[in-house]
Design a protein around this motif. Structure first.
Motif, PDB file in Angstrom:
ATOM      1  N   GLY A 128       0.686  -1.275   0.088  1.00  0.00           N
ATOM      2  CA  GLY A 128      -0.001  -0.020   0.185  1.00  0.00           C
ATOM      3  C   GLY A 128       0.691   1.461  -0.093  1.00  0.00           C
ATOM      4  N   THR A 129       0.295   2.259  -0.296  1.00  0.00           N
ATOM      5  CA  THR A 129       0.998   3.599  -0.107  1.00  0.00           C
ATOM      6  C   THR A 129       1.472   4.053   1.239  1.00  0.00           C
ATOM      7  OG1 THR A 129      -1.166   4.821   0.187  1.00  0.00           O
ATOM      8  CG2 THR A 129      -0.550   4.617  -2.062  1.00  0.00           C
ATOM      9  N   ASP A 130       1.178   3.129   2.217  1.00  0.00           N
ATOM     10  CA  ASP A 130       1.400   3.372   3.473  1.00  0.00           C
ATOM     11  C   ASP A 130       2.749   2.514   4.043  1.00  0.00           C
ATOM     12  OD1 ASP A 130       0.194   0.937   3.546  1.00  0.00           O
ATOM     13  OD2 ASP A 130      -0.964   1.410   5.251  1.00  0.00           O
ATOM     14  N   GLY A 131       3.070   1.459   2.829  1.00  0.00           N
ATOM     15  CA  GLY A 131       4.290   0.833   2.914  1.00  0.00           C
ATOM     16  C   GLY A 131       4.011  -0.568   3.767  1.00  0.00           C
ATOM     17  N   LYS A 132       2.623  -0.947   3.910  1.00  0.00           N
ATOM     18  CA  LYS A 132       2.237  -2.210   4.608  1.00  0.00           C
ATOM     19  C   LYS A 132       1.591  -2.910   3.625  1.00  0.00           C
ATOM     20  CE  LYS A 132       0.955   0.210   8.895  1.00  0.00           C
ATOM     21  NZ  LYS A 132      -0.224   0.579   9.829  1.00  0.00           N
ATOM     22  N   PRO A 133       2.063  -4.184   3.864  1.00  0.00           N
ATOM     23  CA  PRO A 133       1.525  -5.388   2.891  1.00  0.00           C
ATOM     24  C   PRO A 133       0.030  -5.754   3.039  1.00  0.00           C
ATOM     25  CG  PRO A 133       3.013  -6.280   4.553  1.00  0.00           C
ATOM     26  CD  PRO A 133       2.786  -4.790   4.779  1.00  0.00           C
ATOM     27  N   ARG A 134      -0.683  -5.940   1.799  1.00  0.00           N
ATOM     28  CA  ARG A 134      -2.233  -6.408   2.063  1.00  0.00           C
ATOM     29  C   ARG A 134      -2.366  -7.368   1.139  1.00  0.00           C
ATOM     30  NH1 ARG A 134      -5.023  -0.830   0.653  1.00  0.00           N
ATOM     31  NH2 ARG A 134      -3.691  -0.068   2.383  1.00  0.00           N
ATOM     32  N   ASP A 135      -3.553  -8.169   1.104  1.00  0.00           N
ATOM     33  CA  ASP A 135      -3.838  -9.303   0.174  1.00  0.00           C
ATOM     34  C   ASP A 135      -2.802 -10.249   0.051  1.00  0.00           C
ATOM     35  OD1 ASP A 135      -6.030  -7.967   0.106  1.00  0.00           O
ATOM     36  OD2 ASP A 135      -5.812  -6.987  -1.819  1.00  0.00           O
TER      37      ASP A 135
END
Length: 149
Positions: free
Chosen positions: A92-99
């Protein structure tokens, strides 16, 4: 009128998608249409579009800034299981992984540990033309007992 269609489909197993390219040739050879699906764009989400890394399109990959080693499950340790788990994910744009999803694995007993580890990773977000965007990437998590490489 006879027309020839040439369809090439490139399957990207890690990203679980197909990228088609096609050409249409008329018999006179005067009209040739070539269309290619844009390689940088994957899909829209409620949080915005998700891109794939493409230097030609100005999309830079995310950079890992925190990536702790995954833990071995007790079952895998007792079985001396080692291997590699490949995961696909969106940063994400926050640098956190998702999905985070398993794409390929040579160590099925370690899949859950790989997903858990990658969910704790932090990234510098990918960018498009210098601005943070969501980017889909694939990562390999390697499991080795006793530091064997």
């Amino acid at each position: 009128v006879e027309t020839t269609y040439k369809v090439r489909v490139r399957f990207v197993l890690l990203l679980q998608e197909a990228v088609p390219d096609w050409e249409i040739d008329s018999p006179q050879g005067t009209a040739k249409i070539t269309k290619s699906v844009s390689p940088e764009f994957r899909r829209d989400t409620p949080d915005g579009p998700v891109y794939r890394v493409s230097e030609g399109q100005g999309i830079a990959p995310p950079k890992q800034v925190y990536s702790p080693e995954p833990e071995f499950s007790e079952k895998a340790r007792q079985a001396n299981e080692q291997g590699t788990v490949t995961l696909s994910l969106i940063v994400g744009t926050d640098g956190k992984p998702r999905d985070v999803m398993v794409s390929c694995s040579s160590a099925p007993d370690l899949n859950e540990n790989a997903v858990e580890a990658v969910n704790s990773w932090k990234f510098e977000p990918g960018t498009k033309d210098g601005k943070p965007v969501m980017v889909e990437i694939a990562v390999e998590v390697q499991f080795h007992l006793n530091g064997n490489r």
